[in-house]
Design a protein around this motif. Structure first.
Motif, PDB file in Angstrom:
ATOM      1  N   PRO A  37      12.446   3.870  -9.420  1.00 26.08           N
ATOM      2  CA  PRO A  37      12.910   5.245  -9.205  1.00 26.08           C
ATOM      3  C   PRO A  37      12.214   5.937  -8.033  1.00 26.08           C
ATOM      4  CG  PRO A  37      12.538   4.838 -11.526  1.00 26.08           C
ATOM      5  CD  PRO A  37      11.959   3.674 -10.796  1.00 26.08           C
ATOM      6  N   GLN A  38      10.910   5.678  -7.869  1.00 25.83           N
ATOM      7  CA  GLN A  38      10.185   6.306  -6.770  1.00 25.83           C
ATOM      8  C   GLN A  38      10.617   5.725  -5.429  1.00 25.83           C
ATOM      9  OE1 GLN A  38       5.973   6.014  -7.097  1.00 25.83           O
ATOM     10  NE2 GLN A  38       5.549   7.270  -5.323  1.00 25.83           N
ATOM     11  N   GLN A  39      10.932   4.426  -5.403  1.00 25.72           N
ATOM     12  CA  GLN A  39      11.345   3.787  -4.161  1.00 25.72           C
ATOM     13  C   GLN A  39      12.771   4.148  -3.760  1.00 25.72           C
ATOM     14  OE1 GLN A  39       9.593   1.588  -1.900  1.00 25.72           O
ATOM     15  NE2 GLN A  39       8.072   2.798  -2.958  1.00 25.72           N
ATOM     16  N   MET A  40      13.667   4.263  -4.747  1.00 31.74           N
ATOM     17  CA  MET A  40      15.085   4.465  -4.459  1.00 31.74           C
ATOM     18  C   MET A  40      15.567   5.881  -4.758  1.00 31.74           C
ATOM     19  SD  MET A  40      15.702   1.448  -3.436  1.00 31.74           S
ATOM     20  CE  MET A  40      17.456   1.590  -3.249  1.00 31.74           C
ATOM     21  N   LEU A  41      14.766   6.667  -5.489  1.00 33.73           N
ATOM     22  CA  LEU A  41      15.165   8.003  -5.944  1.00 33.73           C
ATOM     23  C   LEU A  41      16.453   7.929  -6.758  1.00 33.73           C
ATOM     24  CD1 LEU A  41      14.359  10.127  -2.746  1.00 33.73           C
ATOM     25  CD2 LEU A  41      12.902   9.591  -4.704  1.00 33.73           C
ATOM     26  N   PHE A  97      13.301   2.494   0.074  1.00 36.28           N
ATOM     27  CA  PHE A  97      14.729   2.211  -0.099  1.00 36.28           C
ATOM     28  C   PHE A  97      15.055   0.757   0.232  1.00 36.28           C
ATOM     29  CE2 PHE A  97      14.360   6.741   0.840  1.00 36.28           C
ATOM     30  CZ  PHE A  97      15.025   7.285  -0.242  1.00 36.28           C
ATOM     31  N   GLN A  98      14.264  -0.171  -0.316  1.00 38.01           N
ATOM     32  CA  GLN A  98      14.458  -1.614  -0.192  1.00 38.01           C
ATOM     33  C   GLN A  98      14.195  -2.150   1.218  1.00 38.01           C
ATOM     34  OE1 GLN A  98      18.406  -2.369  -1.766  1.00 38.01           O
ATOM     35  NE2 GLN A  98      17.623  -2.556  -3.849  1.00 38.01           N
ATOM     36  N   HIS A  99      13.656  -1.326   2.104  1.00 37.61           N
ATOM     37  CA  HIS A  99      13.308  -1.815   3.436  1.00 37.61           C
ATOM     38  C   HIS A  99      11.926  -2.452   3.392  1.00 37.61           C
ATOM     39  CE1 HIS A  99      16.743  -0.182   5.574  1.00 37.61           C
ATOM     40  NE2 HIS A  99      16.583   0.967   4.942  1.00 37.61           N
ATOM     41  N   ARG A 100      11.712  -3.455   4.242  1.00 42.92           N
ATOM     42  CA  ARG A 100      10.399  -4.082   4.344  1.00 42.92           C
ATOM     43  C   ARG A 100       9.435  -3.224   5.151  1.00 42.92           C
ATOM     44  NH1 ARG A 100       9.733  -9.678   3.619  1.00 42.92           N
ATOM     45  NH2 ARG A 100      11.571 -10.776   2.904  1.00 42.92           N
ATOM     46  N   THR A 101       9.956  -2.401   6.041  1.00 38.61           N
ATOM     47  CA  THR A 101       9.098  -1.649   6.947  1.00 38.61           C
ATOM     48  C   THR A 101       9.741  -0.306   7.266  1.00 38.61           C
ATOM     49  OG1 THR A 101       8.080  -1.625   9.140  1.00 38.61           O
ATOM     50  CG2 THR A 101      10.170  -2.754   8.936  1.00 38.61           C
ATOM     51  N   LEU A 102       8.924   0.640   7.698  1.00 35.16           N
ATOM     52  CA  LEU A 102       9.414   1.925   8.190  1.00 35.16           C
ATOM     53  C   LEU A 102       9.182   2.039   9.691  1.00 35.16           C
ATOM     54  CD1 LEU A 102       8.404   4.493   5.427  1.00 35.16           C
ATOM     55  CD2 LEU A 102      10.629   3.544   5.916  1.00 35.16           C
ATOM     56  N   PRO A 130       0.804  -1.233   0.000  1.00 33.58           N
ATOM     57  CA  PRO A 130       0.000   0.000   0.000  1.00 33.58           C
ATOM     58  C   PRO A 130       0.835   1.280   0.000  1.00 33.58           C
ATOM     59  CG  PRO A 130      -0.863  -1.579   1.596  1.00 33.58           C
ATOM     60  CD  PRO A 130       0.470  -2.092   1.159  1.00 33.58           C
ATOM     61  N   TYR A 131       2.134   1.172   0.343  1.00 39.27           N
ATOM     62  CA  TYR A 131       2.972   2.364   0.464  1.00 39.27           C
ATOM     63  C   TYR A 131       4.000   2.468  -0.661  1.00 39.27           C
ATOM     64  CZ  TYR A 131       0.944   1.913   5.083  1.00 39.27           C
ATOM     65  OH  TYR A 131       0.052   1.764   6.110  1.00 39.27           O
ATOM     66  N   MET A 132       3.939   1.542  -1.630  1.00 39.54           N
ATOM     67  CA  MET A 132       4.936   1.561  -2.701  1.00 39.54           C
ATOM     68  C   MET A 132       4.829   2.817  -3.568  1.00 39.54           C
ATOM     69  SD  MET A 132       6.942  -1.108  -2.590  1.00 39.54           S
ATOM     70  CE  MET A 132       7.516  -1.427  -4.255  1.00 39.54           C
ATOM     71  N   LYS A 133       3.614   3.371  -3.701  1.00 43.25           N
ATOM     72  CA  LYS A 133       3.434   4.559  -4.536  1.00 43.25           C
ATOM     73  C   LYS A 133       3.366   5.853  -3.733  1.00 43.25           C
ATOM     74  CE  LYS A 133       1.096   2.236  -8.377  1.00 43.25           C
ATOM     75  NZ  LYS A 133      -0.091   2.218  -9.257  1.00 43.25           N
ATOM     76  N   THR A 134       3.486   5.757  -2.414  1.00 43.37           N
ATOM     77  CA  THR A 134       3.378   6.953  -1.571  1.00 43.37           C
ATOM     78  C   THR A 134       4.619   7.226  -0.746  1.00 43.37           C
ATOM     79  OG1 THR A 134       2.351   5.662   0.214  1.00 43.37           O
ATOM     80  CG2 THR A 134       0.876   6.710  -1.400  1.00 43.37           C
ATOM     81  N   PHE A 194      26.435   3.160  -1.829  1.00 43.29           N
ATOM     82  CA  PHE A 194      25.147   2.545  -2.157  1.00 43.29           C
ATOM     83  C   PHE A 194      24.664   2.988  -3.528  1.00 43.29           C
ATOM     84  CE2 PHE A 194      20.513   2.717  -2.199  1.00 43.29           C
ATOM     85  CZ  PHE A 194      20.178   1.414  -1.854  1.00 43.29           C
ATOM     86  N   ALA A 195      24.669   4.292  -3.786  1.00 42.82           N
ATOM     87  CA  ALA A 195      24.194   4.809  -5.061  1.00 42.82           C
ATOM     88  C   ALA A 195      25.094   4.371  -6.206  1.00 42.82           C
ATOM     89  CB  ALA A 195      24.111   6.332  -5.009  1.00 42.82           C
ATOM     90  N   ASP A 196      26.408   4.407  -5.993  1.00 41.77           N
ATOM     91  CA  ASP A 196      27.354   4.040  -7.045  1.00 41.77           C
ATOM     92  C   ASP A 196      27.179   2.581  -7.450  1.00 41.77           C
ATOM     93  OD1 ASP A 196      29.583   4.862  -8.714  1.00 41.77           O
ATOM     94  OD2 ASP A 196      30.792   3.489  -7.523  1.00 41.77           O
TER      95      ASP A 196
END
Length: 321
Positions: free
Chosen positions: A203-207, A88-93, A80-84, A146-148
């Protein structure tokens, strides 16, 4: 509650590990499922994946399926939070659960020693990350480790994708070695929001730009010597820049408590153990998630002949077989 009030835009879902423990402790639920089945439901990236994984659980353990069906996906699932939210590859916040995992070694000690150990762990982690970032910056690197790593992996894999150009900004990307692979829509327009850069949601998940964006950019000539810097500046979040990362680490400072300076203030006292009135609980206190109305687990009737839920011996479909 304090974390929810502090991080207003954060998500504080239920702990999946504790949900599994509740399922295993519930006597009304036959323990015929595996932990991986529950984790697969929690990790579902889309609602369709969630429904498929829930269906697999229902075939194996209908009672566990009924238990989790009473919980809305927003309370414990990721999709439910994938589009909001950018996870960053975490299962939970859930900050509490993530923090508990990081301080497992310190949690078994006394309160004071646990605080000291946790402080030392955080100080050591900050110092190590700062040193690594400084070393990378001195070598001429621009982005964090991480980004590289993610960018290099995406650039290596874009050769395996077929790109169909629709316009100078829009393209459709498909993995040519996998016939059943879904097609992704990439939009590299100037006024396009991050949610519409690519339909894969990476892109939305990882920016960060995904492999589909690199494949489309290669065909649309956005990775030439002149255009590449513009591509990277636009699609890589500024938080991945080593300069910004170092500035963040510089502002983080922790100090250990001086035990010699501690003195009683008359406000904090020793906890007093008081015997509770009445008999002690003989049964566990059921989770409110087991039934949204009563807080109790729904009673499941089983057939005494085939041991399947939903009917009795009188109405058993296998009667007389």
């Amino acid at each position: 509650m304090a974390l929810s009030n502090t991080f207003l835009n954060g998500v504080q879902p239920l702990c999946t590990k504790h949900l599994i423990a509740l399922l295993q402790a519930n006597r009304n639920i036959k323990n015929s499922f595996t932990d991986l089945m529950i984790w697969a439901i929690q990790e579902s990236a889309t609602e369709d994946d969630y429904n498929v994984n829930m269906g697999n659980l229902k075939l194996v353990c209908p009672t566990a399926h009924a238990y989790l069906k009473n919980l809305t996906p927003q309370k414990w699932c990721k999709w439910p939070y994938m589009k909001t939210h950018s996870l960053f590859q975490h299962r939970t916040l859930n900050f509490v659960e993530c923090g508990n995992t990081a301080i497992m070694e310190a949690r078994g000690d006394s309160v004071y020693r646990a605080v000291q150990k946790m402080t030392v762990q955080v100080m050591t982690a900050i110092s190590r990350r700062h040193s690594n970032a400084m070393a990378r910056l001195e070598k001429g690197e621009k982005y964090t480790t991480f980004a590289d790593g993610n960018l290099k992996a995406a650039k290596r894999q874009n050769m395996y994708y077929d790109v169909a150009v629709s316009s100078e900004d829009l393209a459709y990307v498909t993995h040519f070695q996998h016939i059943t692979a879904s097609r992704c829509t990439v939009n590299l327009g100037d006024n396009v929001d991050v949610a519409n850069w690519c339909s894969c949601l990476y892109p939305q998940q990882m920016l960060l730009p995904c492999v589909h964006m690199f494949a489309a950019a290669q065909v649309l000539r956005r990775l030439t010597k002149d255009e590449a810097p513009l591509f990277y500046n636009k699609y890589i979040h500024k938080g991945y820049l080593l300069s910004n990362y170092l500035n963040t680490l510089k502002g983080m400072s922790l100090t250990l408590v001086d035990t010699d300076s501690l003195a009683p203030d008359g406000l904090m006292g020793v906890n007093v153990l008081v015997a509770q009135t009445g008999r002690p609980w003989q049964k566990r206190i059921r989770s409110a998630g087991e039934n949204p109305e009563t807080g109790a687990a729904p009673k499941v009737y089983k057939c005494s002949q085939c041991e399947q839920p939903g009917h009795t011996r009188r109405r058993c479909p296998q009667q007389g077989m």
